[in-house]
Scaffold this motif. Structure first.
Motif, mmCIF file in Angstrom:
data_model
loop_
_atom_site.group_PDB
_atom_site.id
_atom_site.type_symbol
_atom_site.label_atom_id
_atom_site.label_comp_id
_atom_site.label_asym_id
_atom_site.label_seq_id
_atom_site.Cartn_x
_atom_site.Cartn_y
_atom_site.Cartn_z
ATOM 1 N N THR A 123 -9.401 -1.602 -7.764
ATOM 2 C CA THR A 123 -9.383 -0.166 -7.473
ATOM 3 C C THR A 123 -8.298 0.218 -6.469
ATOM 4 O O THR A 123 -8.088 1.396 -6.225
ATOM 5 C CB THR A 123 -10.736 0.285 -6.899
ATOM 6 N N CYS A 124 -7.666 -0.757 -5.862
ATOM 7 C CA CYS A 124 -6.631 -0.569 -4.832
ATOM 8 C C CYS A 124 -7.195 -0.066 -3.502
ATOM 9 O O CYS A 124 -6.450 0.088 -2.541
ATOM 10 C CB CYS A 124 -5.513 0.362 -5.299
ATOM 11 N N ILE A 125 -8.482 0.182 -3.432
ATOM 12 C CA ILE A 125 -9.094 0.600 -2.166
ATOM 13 C C ILE A 125 -9.012 -0.511 -1.130
ATOM 14 O O ILE A 125 -8.634 -0.250 0.024
ATOM 15 C CB ILE A 125 -10.535 1.096 -2.392
ATOM 16 N N PRO A 126 -9.321 -1.772 -1.489
ATOM 17 C CA PRO A 126 -9.166 -2.841 -0.492
ATOM 18 C C PRO A 126 -7.729 -2.986 0.012
ATOM 19 O O PRO A 126 -7.515 -3.343 1.163
ATOM 20 C CB PRO A 126 -9.620 -4.100 -1.236
ATOM 21 N N SER A 127 -6.760 -2.667 -0.837
ATOM 22 C CA SER A 127 -5.356 -2.726 -0.411
ATOM 23 C C SER A 127 -5.074 -1.707 0.684
ATOM 24 O O SER A 127 -4.393 -2.013 1.672
ATOM 25 C CB SER A 127 -4.421 -2.459 -1.585
ATOM 26 N N LEU A 128 -5.605 -0.515 0.517
ATOM 27 C CA LEU A 128 -5.403 0.527 1.522
ATOM 28 C C LEU A 128 -6.111 0.172 2.832
ATOM 29 O O LEU A 128 -5.557 0.361 3.916
ATOM 30 C CB LEU A 128 -5.915 1.866 0.994
ATOM 31 N N ILE A 129 -7.320 -0.354 2.718
ATOM 32 C CA ILE A 129 -8.066 -0.745 3.916
ATOM 33 C C ILE A 129 -7.355 -1.892 4.623
ATOM 34 O O ILE A 129 -7.237 -1.900 5.851
ATOM 35 C CB ILE A 129 -9.520 -1.121 3.547
ATOM 36 N N ALA A 130 -6.879 -2.867 3.850
ATOM 37 C CA ALA A 130 -6.167 -4.008 4.440
ATOM 38 C C ALA A 130 -4.882 -3.562 5.119
ATOM 39 O O ALA A 130 -4.483 -4.128 6.146
ATOM 40 C CB ALA A 130 -5.871 -5.054 3.367
ATOM 41 N N PHE A 131 -4.228 -2.552 4.573
ATOM 42 C CA PHE A 131 -3.010 -2.016 5.190
ATOM 43 C C PHE A 131 -3.321 -1.474 6.587
ATOM 44 O O PHE A 131 -2.601 -1.744 7.546
ATOM 45 C CB PHE A 131 -2.428 -0.909 4.289
ATOM 46 N N VAL A 132 -4.425 -0.748 6.706
ATOM 47 C CA VAL A 132 -4.838 -0.218 8.007
ATOM 48 C C VAL A 132 -5.269 -1.360 8.927
ATOM 49 O O VAL A 132 -4.919 -1.386 10.114
ATOM 50 C CB VAL A 132 -5.977 0.812 7.826
ATOM 51 N N GLU A 133 -6.027 -2.317 8.385
ATOM 52 C CA GLU A 133 -6.489 -3.454 9.187
ATOM 53 C C GLU A 133 -5.324 -4.304 9.695
ATOM 54 O O GLU A 133 -5.409 -4.879 10.783
ATOM 55 C CB GLU A 133 -7.457 -4.322 8.385
ATOM 56 N N PHE A 134 -4.262 -4.373 8.922
ATOM 57 C CA PHE A 134 -3.076 -5.103 9.358
ATOM 58 C C PHE A 134 -2.553 -4.523 10.671
ATOM 59 O O PHE A 134 -2.292 -5.250 11.618
ATOM 60 C CB PHE A 134 -1.993 -5.049 8.269
ATOM 61 N N PHE A 135 -2.426 -3.205 10.727
ATOM 62 C CA PHE A 135 -1.928 -2.578 11.950
ATOM 63 C C PHE A 135 -2.932 -2.684 13.088
ATOM 64 O O PHE A 135 -2.552 -2.816 14.252
ATOM 65 C CB PHE A 135 -1.543 -1.118 11.689
#
Length: 113
Positions: A39-51
């Motif tokens: 769904t690409c939702i985990p990708s968006l969350i991981a992007f925020v978690e990276f920062f």
């Protein structure tokens, strides 16, 4: 001991699969990332978690993911705490420390578990 740099690298390259969550001991979140990666939702969350991981201090990271006591900066295992409690009791029984000191140190050790 988990390292902040490893968590950051795993989050950057495998965040969309939740690899960093498994590394940090958050297995349920890691499974949810695996189930919903399409769904690409985990990708968006991981992007925020990276920062979040990049901006997080080392002390905060160790406190959150390595069970480190912030005041001493070292991890306390159950075995170490039990040994320290026995030593503390010996000091109290021999009269080296007062009852108040004993209780305060005992409470701190129990909180660290």
């Amino acid at each position: 001991m988990k390292t902040k740099s490893t968590a950051i690298i795993l989050c950057f390259f495998g965040g969309w699969l939740g690899i960093h969550k498994f590394y940090l001991g958050q297995n349920v979140a890691g499974i949810l990332y695996l189930l919903f990666f399409w769904t690409c939702i985990p990708s968006l969350i991981a992007f925020v978690e990276f920062f979040i991981l990049v901006l997080m201090s080392d002390t905060e990271f160790n406190t959150k993911y390595n069970q480190v006591i912030a005041s001493t900066g070292r991890a306390v295992s159950a075995k170490d705490a039990t040994s320290a409690l026995a030593d503390l009791k010996t000091l109290f029984d021999s009269g080296i420390i007062t009852a108040e000191e004993y209780e305060e140190k005992r409470q701190n050790l129990l909180k660290s578990l």
